[in-house]
Design an enzyme around this catalytic site. Structure first.
Site, short mmCIF file in Angstrom:
data_model
loop_
_atom_site.label_atom_id
_atom_site.label_comp_id
_atom_site.label_asym_id
_atom_site.label_seq_id
_atom_site.Cartn_x
_atom_site.Cartn_y
_atom_site.Cartn_z
CG HIS A 44 22.13 -5.24 39.85
ND1 HIS A 44 22.71 -4.53 38.81
CD2 HIS A 44 20.78 -5.04 39.74
CE1 HIS A 44 21.75 -3.93 38.12
NE2 HIS A 44 20.59 -4.23 38.66
CG HIS A 101 24.03 -25.98 13.94
ND1 HIS A 101 22.74 -26.09 13.47
CD2 HIS A 101 24.46 -27.26 14.15
CE1 HIS A 101 22.39 -27.37 13.41
NE2 HIS A 101 23.43 -28.10 13.82
NE ARG A 107 24.20 -28.24 7.38
CZ ARG A 107 24.10 -29.24 8.26
NH1 ARG A 107 25.03 -30.20 8.29
NH2 ARG A 107 23.09 -29.29 9.11
#
Length: 228
Positions: A82, A171, A205
């Protein structure tokens, strides 16, 4: 939009003294609704078809969902409670203008509801691979992020600003965005949403680190050897 059977639906049926509840075919029955019905002895039954040729059978227990690879591109599950209802339509229109297809799981009014039901509905569509990403709006965004992150494969992030949205996607490979309607203005929400939808995961990475998140999650899934 498919019908939603939430914990509130079950509680209302119990308050009315009912012993069972007819559930429309194809309805989304939340985990909280099932648990509450079970705990209070309320039977969930499939609603009779319109022609009335057969009586409703007991609703089958849910099969544990398995993630589905390859969600349709630029598809977005959208939900709110809501507190988020007032800005939901504006954000939906903004996402559509950016080329995204919306699956709206509710809520459909400003009447008080429980955010876990709708956060679960959003996260479930992402988990099942039915939508690429998800958006859930409540008052602050924290509670919905907690709920959505309980679903395997969901990485929900509360992003109060554009940089957070970029980082969450680039990331962390976040796939559900939560926003707080009481802490963020609608224009800020639009900018954050646009950044979230327009940013791709960078991999590299970061992929190794996201995999470690998945590895932690996997240790606690049913059947995982020696949760620790």
């Amino acid at each position: 939009m498919p019908a939603l059977v939430s914990e509130r639906t079950v509680l209302d049926a119990l308050a009315a003294g009912r012993a069972d509840l007819a559930v429309p075919a194809g309805a989304l029955v939340t985990a909280l609704a099932r648990d509450t019905a079970r705990d209070h002895g309320l039977t969930l039954r499939l609603a009779e078809p319109a022609d009335g040729r057969r009586r409703g059978a007991a609703l089958p227990a849910p099969t544990p969902p398995r993630p589905v690879a390859g969600a349709p591109a630029q598809t977005l599950a959208l939900g709110c409670d809501h507190a988020g209802f007032e800005i939901k339509d504006a954000l939906a229109a903004h996402a559509r203008a950016l080329g995204w297809t919306i699956t709206d799981v509710g809520t459909g009014s400003a009447e008080s509801v429980d955010y876990p039901d709708f956060a679960y509905a959003v996260g479930r569509l992402v988990h099942l691979g039915q939508t690429q990403l998800g958006l859930m709006i409540d008052g602050v965004g924290v509670g919905s992020a907690i709920v959505a992150n309980k679903l395997p494969g969901v990485r929900a992030a509360l992003c109060p600003d554009v940089f957070s949205a970029f980082n969450a996607r680039a990331h962390n490979d976040a796939n559900v965005l939560t926003l707080g309607s009481r802490t963020m203005g609608v224009e800020t929400c639009k900018r954050v949403l646009a950044e979230f939808l327009g940013t791709d995961f960078e991999g590299g990475r970061h992929a190794r680190r996201v995999q470690k998140i998945a590895d932690v999650e996997a240790r606690f899934l049913p059947g995982a050897p020696g949760a620790a």
